[in-house]
Motif scaffolding. Structure first.
Motif, PDB file in Angstrom:
ATOM      1  N   ASP A  22     -26.961  65.972 -27.159  1.00  0.00           N
ATOM      2  CA  ASP A  22     -27.061  65.133 -26.144  1.00  0.00           C
ATOM      3  C   ASP A  22     -28.419  64.470 -25.636  1.00  0.00           C
ATOM      4  O   ASP A  22     -28.490  63.549 -25.193  1.00  0.00           O
ATOM      5  N   ARG A  23     -29.644  65.502 -25.950  1.00  0.00           N
ATOM      6  CA  ARG A  23     -30.859  65.052 -25.384  1.00  0.00           C
ATOM      7  C   ARG A  23     -31.230  63.861 -26.273  1.00  0.00           C
ATOM      8  O   ARG A  23     -32.068  63.094 -25.968  1.00  0.00           O
ATOM      9  N   GLU A  63     -26.560  70.775 -27.388  1.00  0.00           N
ATOM     10  CA  GLU A  63     -27.623  70.514 -26.414  1.00  0.00           C
ATOM     11  C   GLU A  63     -28.502  69.475 -26.853  1.00  0.00           C
ATOM     12  O   GLU A  63     -29.009  68.489 -26.256  1.00  0.00           O
ATOM     13  N   ASP A 103     -24.720  75.831 -29.500  1.00  0.00           N
ATOM     14  CA  ASP A 103     -25.015  75.620 -28.166  1.00  0.00           C
ATOM     15  C   ASP A 103     -26.382  74.677 -28.238  1.00  0.00           C
ATOM     16  O   ASP A 103     -26.292  73.618 -27.766  1.00  0.00           O
ATOM     17  N   GLN A 104     -27.195  75.485 -29.085  1.00  0.00           N
ATOM     18  CA  GLN A 104     -28.555  74.666 -29.232  1.00  0.00           C
ATOM     19  C   GLN A 104     -28.471  73.378 -30.041  1.00  0.00           C
ATOM     20  O   GLN A 104     -28.870  72.161 -29.370  1.00  0.00           O
TER      21      GLN A 104
END
Length: 318
Positions: A158-159, A155, A151-152
């Motif tokens: 995407d950032r 994320e 998940d990290q």
């Protein structure tokens, strides 16, 4: 003593830069290669980036001026005191003294961001895998080696996407070879297809005799670029024949010949890819050609450089 030959390998995070260069370094001989990671020129550590809400893909997050200075010095054969960024914990270590050897391999995110940086390289490679494949590679790498959760990583991807779009992908236009490994008829990592854009900055070997419709190479041409397609399931004998033809065009580097091109690891398992091997031998061709041109008194093998002296040109073509 001739100046070092500088190879640039640029691409987004987890695009396959290290996999591509590892085989080249092994072939050239680690004792003859200086390796530089452009990530070492980050301006902020991991904690500072989080506080400032900036990604390492943004030029403002990197000492671009020091990068330009150091890369130019390396091209001139001068040593540099290089910073060190530690991916394992996102902090900086003590700087190291780096002396360029016969070849210098520089890999990173922003190597072609400015004209001054581009001018440092004899050969410019850009890696551009499909985004879904790159994301898969980044999850695998960052979870297994850098302590992140899935998940990290997703994320963070995407950032980073706006900066990838704004700063990383546009560098393709300054590359000599744009290499894209992508899934083909077989989905395993050892049989990825390779699409290689061959730009006008270098004179590429003629591979048209190996173009066919029966599982061999395909070659398309458009203005300022040829596109070479290497199927991932190309017959190994055909791949070896193409490699042999490229080696024959660099007889001055016959001492480098090896059976180990195309090797890569997944976990602890060793694999071999024909498309990776052919991409590597193409890059090696340009490195060896540049080395020969410089050794014989020329500026290099790029098309914008002055021609090598007539006697040197005759030796290169003989």
């Amino acid at each position: 003593m001739p100046r070092p030959i500088i190879l640039g390998v640029v691409g987004d995070s987890a695009a396959g830069k290290t996999t591509l260069t590892r085989g080249l370094v092994r072939l050239l001989g680690e004792e003859h290669v200086t390796h530089v990671a452009a990530d070492d020129y980050h301006r902020y550590d991991r904690k500072q980036r989080a506080e400032r809400q900036i990604t390492p893909l943004h030029p403002d997050c990197n000492y671009m001026d020091i990068m330009e200075q150091d890369f130019a010095h390396l091209r001139e054969g001068r040593a540099v005191l290089k910073p060190v960024y530690q991916h394992k914990d996102g902090t900086f270590g003590a700087p190291v003294y780096v002396q360029p050897k016969q070849f210098t391999v520089i890999e990173g995110l922003l190597g072609y961001h400015t004209e001054a940086l581009c001018d440092c390289f004899d050969v410019r490679v850009f890696l551009a895998p499909p985004e879904d494949l790159r994301r898969q590679w980044k999850v695998q790498r960052d979870c297994s080696r850098r302590g992140y959760s899935t998940d990290q990583v997703l994320e963070e991807l995407d950032r980073r996407e706006p900066d990838s779009e704004a700063f990383i992908r546009p560098q393709q236009r300054r590359a000599d070879l744009v290499v894209s490994f992508q899934p083909g008829d077989r989905s395993d990592q050892a049989h990825l297809d390779a699409k290689i854009g061959l730009r006008e900055g270098l004179t590429h070997p003629d591979l048209s005799p190996f173009v066919d419709d029966n599982g061999g190479l395909s070659l398309t041409e458009r203005k300022h670029e040829r596109s070479l397609w290497i199927p991932g399931d190309i017959d190994p004998a055909r791949g070896a024949e193409i490699e042999e033809a490229i080696w024959d065009r660099m007889h001055f580097a016959s001492h480098l010949r090896s059976e180990r091109l195309g090797e890569f690891t997944v976990g602890t398992e060793l694999h071999r890819s024909e498309s990776l091997a052919l991409a590597q031998v193409l890059i090696l061709y340009h490195l060896a050609t540049a080395r020969a041109a410089v050794a014989l008194g020329g500026e290099g093998s790029r098309t914008e450089h002055r021609r090598v002296p007539a006697a040197a040109a005759e030796q290169l073509s003989s």
